[in-house]
Design a protein around this motif. Structure first.
Motif, mmCIF file in Angstrom:
data_model
loop_
_atom_site.group_PDB
_atom_site.id
_atom_site.type_symbol
_atom_site.label_atom_id
_atom_site.label_comp_id
_atom_site.label_asym_id
_atom_site.label_seq_id
_atom_site.Cartn_x
_atom_site.Cartn_y
_atom_site.Cartn_z
ATOM 1 N N SER A 1 -24.188 4.650 -10.799
ATOM 2 C CA SER A 1 -23.499 3.632 -9.999
ATOM 3 C C SER A 1 -23.627 2.252 -10.631
ATOM 4 O O SER A 1 -22.635 1.518 -10.736
ATOM 5 C CB SER A 1 -24.041 3.619 -8.567
ATOM 6 N N GLY B 1 -18.138 3.655 -9.157
ATOM 7 C CA GLY B 1 -19.543 3.256 -9.188
ATOM 8 C C GLY B 1 -20.000 2.619 -7.887
ATOM 9 O O GLY B 1 -21.110 2.875 -7.411
ATOM 10 N N MET C 1 -20.454 5.316 -5.363
ATOM 11 C CA MET C 1 -21.696 6.041 -5.670
ATOM 12 C C MET C 1 -22.910 5.254 -5.194
ATOM 13 O O MET C 1 -23.895 5.837 -4.715
ATOM 14 C CB MET C 1 -21.803 6.277 -7.179
ATOM 15 N N PHE C 2 -22.839 3.938 -5.298
ATOM 16 C CA PHE C 2 -23.954 3.094 -4.873
ATOM 17 C C PHE C 2 -24.207 3.253 -3.379
ATOM 18 O O PHE C 2 -25.363 3.298 -2.934
ATOM 19 C CB PHE C 2 -23.667 1.632 -5.212
ATOM 20 N N ALA D 1 -21.170 -0.572 0.800
ATOM 21 C CA ALA D 1 -20.244 -0.145 -0.250
ATOM 22 C C ALA D 1 -18.947 -0.937 -0.206
ATOM 23 O O ALA D 1 -18.475 -1.437 -1.242
ATOM 24 C CB ALA D 1 -19.963 1.349 -0.121
#
Length: 343
Positions: free
Chosen positions: A25, A68, A71-72, A251
């Motif tokens: 991420s 990314g 994903m974080f 996010a």
């Protein structure tokens, strides 16, 4: 600090998935441009192993950065379980497992050739899925499935505005996720119209080339996780669902900041109507998630909210969210400035 999970194997499995997700991420969020050009005269934690003559060289940096960020958020959801305990966290983990499964299938079925050059993700994602699933099953005795047997899907949100926001999130998320997973070619064709002059002028040395189908499919599988989280709050009810909503808030605040910084730094997609719509959709999703979260506080959204096992007040999270936004804004700005200097 990490003693909320009693099973050491479960802790190790979940910790490994969180670590891998964090590395990917951060690499994609801040170094996507350099990742796509194999680290040529710039820094990236991981690169795509592409040579300048390969089809994936310099393609899809903005889309990779978006992946990314999503994903974080999933990394944060794993950290919440590690720090706060697994009790009742099936609401978080089942959607993540579904998303990782869809991502695995999409990668192994992709015939674009992109993963023939950079094969690592084809193996990393299924391994992550296995480790995550193992941690889930190992935590059953620690209450990860508390409330699952009583789950009766329905419209279980009383606040009409929050309910409407969640419905929009679910419908919008399904539209994007399913289209990206099952028909990524149409997404690319719409975003990069054939015959458009600007498409031929995209500089692959700056990562501006159009993304591969597998990059779009990965986006869809990640969006699916957030869609299922929103659906979980809508159909289960708001009580105690802070651990589901926090990763979504973090996010999509990051998506909004990244989009704004990208537009200012001229690294974001904004030439086609589809790209402009996507740029609007990210902040809209953030707004809808925030509306849902804050309006559902009265319905118990923050019941049992803890930090390192200690109960915290609503103001703690609000202040933390603002500090997070400032930090992410600074990081996105700094990396954009550095990349522009390199480019």
């Amino acid at each position: 600090m990490l003693d909320k999970i009693q099973s050491m194997p479960a802790k190790l499995c979940l910790g490994l998935t969180a670590l891998v997700m964090f590395v990917y991420s951060v690499n994609f969020m801040f170094f996507a441009d350099c990742y796509t050009i194999n680290g040529t005269e710039c820094f990236a934690i991981l690169t795509n192993n592409a040579e300048s003559t390969d089809t994936i060289y310099g393609n899809g940096a903005p889309e990779t950065a978006f992946n990314g960020i999503l994903m974080f958020g999933i990394f944060l959801s794993s950290m919440i379980i590690l720090f706060e305990g697994p009790k009742g966290k099936w609401t978080t983990m089942i959607p993540v497992m579904i998303g990782l499964l869809v991502m695995t299938i999409a990668m192994w079925m992709d015939d674009s050739g992109a993963l023939d050059i950079n094969t690592t993700p084809k193996y990393v994602v299924p391994v992550m899925l296995i480790l995550y699933a193992v941690s889930y099953f190992l935590m059953k005795e620690e209450g990860v499935n508390d409330g699952l047997s009583d789950y009766k899907p329905g419209f279980n949100v009383d606040d009409k505005i929050a309910g409407a926001a969640l419905v929009i999130l679910v419908l919008t998320g399904l539209f994007y996720a399913l289209r990206m997973v099952f028909n990524p070619e149409s997404v690319i064709d719409q975003g990069f119209p054939a015959g458009a002059d600007w498409v031929d002028k995209l500089d692959q040395n700056l990562g501006e080339g159009k993304p591969s189908t597998v990059t779009i499919a990965v986006s869809g599988s990640l969006i699916l996780v957030y869609t299922l989280w929103a659906g979980m709050v809508l159909t289960k009810g708001a009580s105690g669902q802070w651990s589901v909503m926090h990763p979504s808030l973090f996010a999509f605040i990051s998506v909004t900041i990244g989009t704004y910084v990208g537009l200012v730094a001229d690294t974001a997609r904004n030439a086609s109507e589809a790209a402009q719509m996507d740029a609007i959709t990210g902040p809209l999703v953030m707004l809808l998630v925030a509306i849902s979260y804050f309006r559902l506080r009265s319905e118990g959204m923050e019941d049992g909210m803890t930090f390192q096992g200690e109960e915290v007040e609503s103001s703690w999270f609000t202040n933390g969210l603002l500090i997070f936004a400032l930090i992410m804004g600074a990081l996105f700005t700094a990396t954009s400035i550095l990349w522009n200097n390199v480019g």
